[in-house]
Scaffold this active site. Structure first.
Site, PDB file in Angstrom:
ATOM      1  N   LYS A  81       8.420 -10.998  22.999  1.00  0.00           N
ATOM      2  CA  LYS A  81       7.312 -11.422  22.120  1.00  0.00           C
ATOM      3  C   LYS A  81       6.027 -10.614  22.314  1.00  0.00           C
ATOM      4  O   LYS A  81       5.246 -10.473  21.379  1.00  0.00           O
ATOM      5  CB  LYS A  81       7.007 -12.908  22.332  1.00  0.00           C
ATOM      6  N   THR A  99      12.278 -13.472  20.327  1.00  0.00           N
ATOM      7  CA  THR A  99      12.179 -14.437  21.418  1.00  0.00           C
ATOM      8  C   THR A  99      12.152 -13.718  22.765  1.00  0.00           C
ATOM      9  O   THR A  99      12.049 -12.485  22.822  1.00  0.00           O
ATOM     10  CB  THR A  99      13.285 -15.527  21.299  1.00  0.00           C
ATOM     11  N   LEU A 148      20.016 -21.547  17.512  1.00  0.00           N
ATOM     12  CA  LEU A 148      20.098 -22.516  16.413  1.00  0.00           C
ATOM     13  C   LEU A 148      19.499 -21.950  15.122  1.00  0.00           C
ATOM     14  O   LEU A 148      19.619 -22.550  14.059  1.00  0.00           O
ATOM     15  CB  LEU A 148      19.342 -23.794  16.804  1.00  0.00           C
ATOM     16  N   THR A 186       0.470 -23.503  38.075  1.00  0.00           N
ATOM     17  CA  THR A 186      -0.362 -22.414  38.603  1.00  0.00           C
ATOM     18  C   THR A 186      -1.695 -22.486  37.871  1.00  0.00           C
ATOM     19  O   THR A 186      -1.828 -22.031  36.735  1.00  0.00           O
ATOM     20  CB  THR A 186       0.318 -21.044  38.354  1.00  0.00           C
ATOM     21  N   ASP A 228       4.891 -19.927  16.115  1.00  0.00           N
ATOM     22  CA  ASP A 228       4.959 -21.039  17.084  1.00  0.00           C
ATOM     23  C   ASP A 228       3.716 -21.926  16.938  1.00  0.00           C
ATOM     24  O   ASP A 228       3.783 -23.147  17.117  1.00  0.00           O
ATOM     25  CB  ASP A 228       5.042 -20.512  18.515  1.00  0.00           C
ATOM     26  N   ALA A 277       1.282 -23.020  30.552  1.00  0.00           N
ATOM     27  CA  ALA A 277       0.468 -21.890  30.102  1.00  0.00           C
ATOM     28  C   ALA A 277       1.325 -20.659  29.850  1.00  0.00           C
ATOM     29  O   ALA A 277       0.857 -19.527  29.906  1.00  0.00           O
ATOM     30  CB  ALA A 277      -0.618 -21.591  31.147  1.00  0.00           C
ATOM     31  N   ALA A 333       4.806 -20.916  25.002  1.00  0.00           N
ATOM     32  CA  ALA A 333       4.648 -22.102  24.160  1.00  0.00           C
ATOM     33  C   ALA A 333       3.261 -22.713  24.364  1.00  0.00           C
ATOM     34  O   ALA A 333       2.609 -23.146  23.407  1.00  0.00           O
ATOM     35  CB  ALA A 333       5.736 -23.122  24.482  1.00  0.00           C
TER      36      ALA A 333
HETATM   37  P1  ATR Z   1       7.696 -20.524  27.631  1.00  0.00           P
HETATM   38  O1  ATR Z   1       7.554 -19.156  27.020  1.00  0.00           O
HETATM   39  O2  ATR Z   1       8.843 -21.313  27.089  1.00  0.00           O
HETATM   40  O3  ATR Z   1       6.417 -21.292  27.584  1.00  0.00           O
HETATM   41  P2  ATR Z   1       7.369 -19.597  30.346  1.00  0.00           P
HETATM   42  O4  ATR Z   1       6.456 -18.532  29.870  1.00  0.00           O
HETATM   43  O5  ATR Z   1       8.398 -19.247  31.361  1.00  0.00           O
HETATM   44  O6  ATR Z   1       8.141 -20.280  29.150  1.00  0.00           O
HETATM   45  O7  ATR Z   1       6.464 -20.803  30.906  1.00  0.00           O
HETATM   46  C1  ATR Z   1       7.001 -21.868  31.571  1.00  0.00           C
HETATM   47  C2  ATR Z   1       5.903 -22.875  31.866  1.00  0.00           C
HETATM   48  O8  ATR Z   1       6.521 -23.998  32.519  1.00  0.00           O
HETATM   49  C3  ATR Z   1       4.818 -22.376  32.805  1.00  0.00           C
HETATM   50  O9  ATR Z   1       3.595 -22.955  32.424  1.00  0.00           O
HETATM   51  C4  ATR Z   1       5.299 -22.891  34.163  1.00  0.00           C
HETATM   52  O10 ATR Z   1       4.264 -23.069  35.119  1.00  0.00           O
HETATM   53  P3  ATR Z   1       3.809 -21.835  36.087  1.00  0.00           P
HETATM   54  O11 ATR Z   1       2.902 -20.992  35.269  1.00  0.00           O
HETATM   55  O12 ATR Z   1       3.130 -22.499  37.219  1.00  0.00           O
HETATM   56  O13 ATR Z   1       5.079 -21.140  36.499  1.00  0.00           O
HETATM   57  C5  ATR Z   1       5.864 -24.233  33.769  1.00  0.00           C
HETATM   58  N1  ATR Z   1       6.834 -24.763  34.731  1.00  0.00           N
HETATM   59  C6  ATR Z   1       8.084 -24.314  34.965  1.00  0.00           C
HETATM   60  N2  ATR Z   1       8.694 -25.070  35.902  1.00  0.00           N
HETATM   61  C7  ATR Z   1       7.788 -26.021  36.280  1.00  0.00           C
HETATM   62  C8  ATR Z   1       7.819 -27.114  37.209  1.00  0.00           C
HETATM   63  N3  ATR Z   1       8.902 -27.371  37.949  1.00  0.00           N
HETATM   64  N4  ATR Z   1       6.722 -27.898  37.322  1.00  0.00           N
HETATM   65  C9  ATR Z   1       5.623 -27.649  36.554  1.00  0.00           C
HETATM   66  N5  ATR Z   1       5.537 -26.637  35.661  1.00  0.00           N
HETATM   67  C10 ATR Z   1       6.600 -25.830  35.522  1.00  0.00           C
END
Ligand code: ATR
Length: 271
Positions: A65, A61, A15, A148, A100, A124, A127
């Site tokens: 990053k 992205t 976008l 986690t 961000d 964590a 974002a």
């Molecule tokens: P981004 O860069 O967009 O933040 P990412 O680094 O892949 O994406 O992070 C995804 C986040 O969503 C993580 O905090 C992940 O939790 P884990 O560290 O435990 O993997 C969280 N997440 C993804 N799917 C999830 C789910 N079904 N329930 C809870 N947390 C989830």
């Protein structure tokens, strides 16, 4: 003509081109914004090539990053977050920013939300990291909650030990029931709710004094935002965060105030 762009892999249907080009049009800037998809091990080569070709600015992205850090001079905030999403080629070496973080702060400010008190950041990943550092730097007491839990702990320690006026603690998803009722600001920085009718927050924990930002923008009204709205909370959809990280990048590159309304209109027209 100036060239700006985005590197990502996959770069997908971004976008950012319509959003930035609406900004150039509104200010009469002769520029183009294009997307590039370098190979997954090609982040540094892509940045060096862009510099050689005279590209003025790049957004960065997934999955680049962190990789681009070694090809730029990161500003102090980007260095603390450990991730760069915006590169300005007007310096040598190019400067790396993390907009961000500003995207989070400006989304709340735009909606008249005072950044004080307590915040819960769920997630964590990239974002979540940006949101946690941004809010702690505003003096907010941040609780990072992650599936986690060890990742939340690690991030909380990194925030607290970095040069911030706030502080951060950590917990697992099961602590949301007890933490959210005492919270002023809530951010969903997980992918839960993306193209699915699911919320990461137990509905009963939501309340009317909350300001809730969901980083998910597809759908715009996630289940979390719908339930938060029903509880009387202030709700901010993920397109605002996307808009304001772009607005902040636009301003770093052009040294002009971004035409926020024009960029917002173009972004939402392309969602
Ligand atoms: P981004 O860069 O967009 O933040 P990412 O680094 O892949 O994406 O992070 C995804 C986040 O969503 C993580 O905090 C992940 O939790 P884990 O560290 O435990 O993997 C969280 N997440 C993804 N799917 C999830 C789910 N079904 N329930 C809870 N947390 C989830």
């Amino acid at each position: 003509m100036n060239v700006y762009g985005l590197i990502g892999n996959p770069v997908g249907h971004s976008l950012s081109p319509p959003m930035h080009e609406a900004g150039y049009d509104a200010l009469g800037i002769d520029a183009k914004y294009v997307t590039f998809e370098p190979p997954k091990d090609g982040a540094v080569a892509a940045v060096e090539s862009a510099a050689t070709l005279g590209v003025r600015g790049l957004n960065v992205t997934i999955p680049f990053k962190e990789d681009v850090l070694s090809a730029v001079d990161p500003d102090p905030l980007a260095a603390r977050i450990g991730a760069v999403n915006t590169i300005d080629f007007s310096t040598d070496p190019p400067t790396g920013y993390n907009t961000d973080a500003a995207g989070v702060i400006r989304s709340f400010e735009h909606h008249g939300v005072t950044l004080s008190g307590r915040a819960v950041v769920v997630g964590a990943g990239g974002a979540g990291r940006a949101a946690a550092f941004a809010l702690a730097d505003e003096g907010v007491a941040v609780t990072i909650i992650n599936r986690t839990e060890s990742k939340a702990q690690k991030l909380a320690t990194a925030v607290t030990e970095s040069d911030t006026i706030g502080n951060a603690t950590a917990g697992g998803l099961d602590s949301l029931d007890t933490v959210v009722p005492d919270t002023d600001i809530l951010i969903n920085a997980t992918s839960v709710g993306m193209k699915e009718d699911r919320s990461p927050i137990p509905q009963a924990a939501l309340h009317g004094d909350l300001a809730v930002l969901d980083a998910v923008y597809s759908p715009l009204e996630t289940r979390l935002l719908r339930e938060a709205s029903e509880a009387g909370a202030t709700t901010i959809d993920g397109a605002w965060m996307l808009l304001f990280q772009g607005v902040e990048a636009f301003e770093r590159w052009t040294d002009e105030s971004a035409p926020v309304d024009a960029m917002n209109e173009a972004l939402r027209a392309n969602l």
